[in-house]
Design a protein around this motif. Structure first.
Motif, short mmCIF file in Angstrom:
data_model
loop_
_atom_site.label_atom_id
_atom_site.label_comp_id
_atom_site.label_asym_id
_atom_site.label_seq_id
_atom_site.Cartn_x
_atom_site.Cartn_y
_atom_site.Cartn_z
N ILE A 72 7.31 -2.89 19.05
CA ILE A 72 6.66 -1.99 18.09
C ILE A 72 7.18 -2.38 16.71
O ILE A 72 8.38 -2.58 16.52
N ILE A 73 6.26 -2.49 15.76
CA ILE A 73 6.69 -2.71 14.37
C ILE A 73 6.30 -1.49 13.55
O ILE A 73 5.13 -1.10 13.51
N LEU A 74 7.31 -0.90 12.95
CA LEU A 74 7.05 0.21 12.03
C LEU A 74 6.91 -0.41 10.64
O LEU A 74 7.86 -1.01 10.12
N ASN A 75 5.72 -0.28 10.09
CA ASN A 75 5.43 -0.97 8.82
C ASN A 75 5.86 -0.14 7.62
O ASN A 75 5.21 0.82 7.25
N GLY A 76 6.99 -0.55 7.06
CA GLY A 76 7.48 0.11 5.83
C GLY A 76 7.48 -0.86 4.66
O GLY A 76 8.16 -0.63 3.66
N ALA A 77 6.74 -1.96 4.81
CA ALA A 77 6.67 -2.97 3.74
C ALA A 77 5.53 -2.59 2.81
O ALA A 77 4.40 -3.04 2.98
N GLU A 78 5.84 -1.75 1.89
CA GLU A 78 4.80 -1.22 0.99
C GLU A 78 4.67 -2.19 -0.19
O GLU A 78 5.31 -2.03 -1.23
N CYS A 79 3.83 -3.22 0.01
CA CYS A 79 3.87 -4.34 -0.93
C CYS A 79 2.91 -4.21 -2.12
O CYS A 79 3.00 -4.96 -3.07
N GLU A 80 1.98 -3.27 -2.07
CA GLU A 80 1.06 -3.09 -3.21
C GLU A 80 1.86 -2.64 -4.44
O GLU A 80 2.69 -1.74 -4.34
N PRO A 81 1.59 -3.24 -5.61
CA PRO A 81 2.22 -2.73 -6.83
C PRO A 81 1.94 -1.23 -7.00
O PRO A 81 0.94 -0.72 -6.49
N TYR A 82 2.81 -0.55 -7.69
CA TYR A 82 2.73 0.89 -8.01
C TYR A 82 3.04 1.80 -6.81
O TYR A 82 3.73 2.80 -6.97
N SER A 83 2.53 1.49 -5.60
CA SER A 83 2.63 2.45 -4.48
C SER A 83 4.07 2.68 -4.05
O SER A 83 4.81 1.73 -3.78
N THR A 84 4.45 3.94 -3.97
CA THR A 84 5.81 4.28 -3.53
C THR A 84 5.81 5.42 -2.50
O THR A 84 6.87 5.96 -2.17
N SER A 85 4.63 5.79 -2.02
CA SER A 85 4.58 6.95 -1.11
C SER A 85 5.34 6.67 0.19
O SER A 85 6.11 7.51 0.65
N ASP A 86 5.16 5.48 0.78
CA ASP A 86 5.87 5.18 2.03
C ASP A 86 7.39 5.13 1.78
O ASP A 86 8.17 5.55 2.63
N HIS A 87 7.77 4.58 0.64
CA HIS A 87 9.20 4.51 0.27
C HIS A 87 9.79 5.93 0.31
O HIS A 87 10.82 6.18 0.95
N ARG A 88 9.12 6.87 -0.34
CA ARG A 88 9.66 8.23 -0.40
C ARG A 88 9.58 8.91 0.97
O ARG A 88 10.48 9.68 1.35
N VAL A 89 8.51 8.64 1.72
CA VAL A 89 8.38 9.23 3.06
C VAL A 89 9.55 8.77 3.94
O VAL A 89 10.17 9.55 4.66
N MET A 90 9.89 7.46 3.84
CA MET A 90 11.00 6.94 4.66
C MET A 90 12.33 7.60 4.27
O MET A 90 13.18 7.85 5.11
N LEU A 91 12.50 7.89 2.97
CA LEU A 91 13.75 8.51 2.51
C LEU A 91 13.82 10.00 2.85
O LEU A 91 14.87 10.50 3.22
N GLU A 92 12.69 10.68 2.70
CA GLU A 92 12.72 12.14 2.76
C GLU A 92 12.30 12.72 4.12
O GLU A 92 12.59 13.86 4.41
N TYR A 93 11.58 11.92 4.91
CA TYR A 93 11.15 12.42 6.23
C TYR A 93 11.63 11.48 7.33
O TYR A 93 10.94 11.27 8.33
N THR A 94 12.82 10.94 7.14
CA THR A 94 13.36 9.95 8.06
C THR A 94 13.32 10.43 9.51
O THR A 94 12.84 9.73 10.41
#
Ligand code: SF4
Ligand code: SF4
Length: 442
Positions: free
Chosen positions: A161-183
């Motif tokens: 299983i690969i959990l995709n947290g590679a949020e590579c689009e410029p500007y986008s940070t929603s996944d980054h914050r979700v990983m930090l705040e809803y770990t």
């Protein structure tokens, strides 16, 4: 916008522009009076409305039922009255039938979709049924129904299983914050999905090396699970595309026409994993998501938890509006996102971000002749020859465009951005794909 490329074969490094929002904690978005729910905010058949104008609905009540095997239910994210079912502008362009609900601000909740309280006794069928019932789709932008994706044929023998947290689009940070705040919610979602695959050996969490804070948090949260490895990848666009991520993390190559399951891999976006937890553990359908609203013209860029169906203009108001007239408002990031001309477009399940460009950044330069520099070939992550497909399309030679593999294009936009002659390669390739599809459908 300007791009400082330090690309190597099959990738590029656009300016990340994450600094607007990457350190901003998620806040709750306002909920406006009128919400709009498109019946087709996923790949596959549109859902069919099961409510009528005048009906009262509750939070978490199904208002449109999936329209086939590859489809997804739609739920109301507020309580109130259905006041219209009509065509409305949607993020992908064009108009789609949408259910309009007038919010009564009572937030009366519907019954949970399943009895809350997932346990390891829950059967695989029950898990998949619940994911289907919840209307979960790929929340990284793909919007493919998760219940279909997570249930490949048994012979696929999923071992990774690969959990995709590679949020590579410029500007986008929603996944980054979700990983930090809803770990914890993400990890519990992955635990539930893990149960589906008896041959499972590895769970990779793929994040880019520009998210060091996330790596620490995830490693701590998964320390007890020996199958899990948090893998840091070079920040590069499009690192988060399925084929790239699978190659980077497992060394396996998904051939044209194949699916990740063909190489024994299942991929899941971090927000989708969180949604699985909400469905299976709490009995909640998919009615909210986190998005980032970012870009120089936005007065107060933010990461917001938004109820699906909220119009973009309301979310932009939460960010105090614009400090200048924007050049372009995009649903998603600047590489793959689509321009939105009407800010009444609602937030959909797969919308990761609203990116706003200045007029200078959005300026389209006049295309010049191809100078045969080959740069578009070097940056293509799926090894296509973008200029040849583009030229075939312009000549009307759709057969040739198909032979050149146009349908394998993942529409990452690298070729267009790198092209020194500003040839609209992606636009032409999209045109070629549409023509090929139309021909195939007769
Ligand atoms: S948009 Fe398509 S053709 Fe262009 S670089 Fe990306 S995958 Fe290749
Ligand atoms: S990058 Fe542009 S100029 Fe260079 S080969 Fe491709 S289309 Fe031609």
């Amino acid at each position: 916008m300007e791009f400082s490329f330090m690309y190597k074969e099959g990738g590029a490094h656009p300016d990340e522009q994450k600094g607007f929002t990457d350190s901003k904690p998620i806040i709750d978005a306002s909920v406006p009076k009128l919400m709009a729910y498109p019946i087709a905010m996923h790949i596959g058949a549109p859902a069919a409305p099961i409510v009528e104008v005048g009906d009262q609905v509750k939070v978490g009540q199904m208002i449109a039922k999936e329209g086939g095997f590859v489809s997804a239910h739609v739920y109301s994210s507020v309580s109130g009255e259905v006041v219209a079912i009509e065509k409305r502008a949607q993020a992908g362009g064009g108009e789609v039938d949408s259910i309009i609900v007038k919010n009564d601000y009572a937030y009366t909740r519907a019954e949970p979709i399943v009895k809350p309280g997932y346990s390891s006794e829950t059967s695989n069928k029950e898990i998949i049924d619940t994911i289907r019932k919840a209307g979960i789709v790929g929340m990284g932008g793909a919007s493919f129904p998760a219940a279909v994706k997570l249930a490949p044929p048994e012979e696929a023998k999923i071992d990774t299983i690969i959990l995709n947290g590679a949020e590579c689009e410029p500007y986008s940070t929603s996944d980054h914050r979700v990983m930090l705040e809803y770990t914890d919610e993400i990890i519990k979602g992955i635990d539930i999905v893990s149960q589906l695959y008896p041959d499972l050996k590895n769970i990779y969490i793929g994040i880019e090396d520009n998210k060091k804070d996330v790596k620490e948090v995830l490693e701590k949260a998964t320390a007890a699970n020996k199958k899990v490895a948090v893998q840091t990848l070079k920040a590069m666009y499009p690192q988060g595309s399925e084929k790239n991520l699978i190659k980077s993390l497992t060394g396996r190559e998904v051939q044209p026409g194949e699916l990740p399951a063909d190489v024994h891999v299942i991929l899941l976006n971090v927000s989708s994993a969180r949604a699985v937890y909400h469905a299976c553990e709490l009995g909640e359908p998919l009615i909210e998501r986190v998005i980032s609203v970012s870009g120089a013209p936005v007065k107060n860029p933010q990461n917001l938890k938004v109820r699906i169906g909220t119009p973009m203009e309301s979310v932009i108001d939460d960010c105090e509006g614009f400090s200048e007239i924007p050049g372009k408002v995009l649903s998603g990031g600047p590489m793959m996102g689509g321009a939105v001309g009407d800010l009444s477009v609602p937030i959909s399940k797969g919308m990761t971000a609203i990116s706003v460009l200045t007029r200078k950044e959005a300026q389209i330069e006049e295309p010049e002749n191809c100078i045969m520099c080959s740069e578009c070939l070097h940056v293509c992550p799926v090894s296509l020859q973008p200029i040849l497909i583009s030229e075939a399309f312009e000549r009307g030679d759709i057969e040739k465009a198909e032979k050149l593999g146009a349908m394998d294009c993942i529409e990452c936009g690298n070729c267009s951005f790198i092209c020194p002659s500003k040839i609209p390669l992606l636009e032409n390739i999209r045109g070629a794909k549409a023509a090929i599809q139309a021909r195939q459908e007769g």
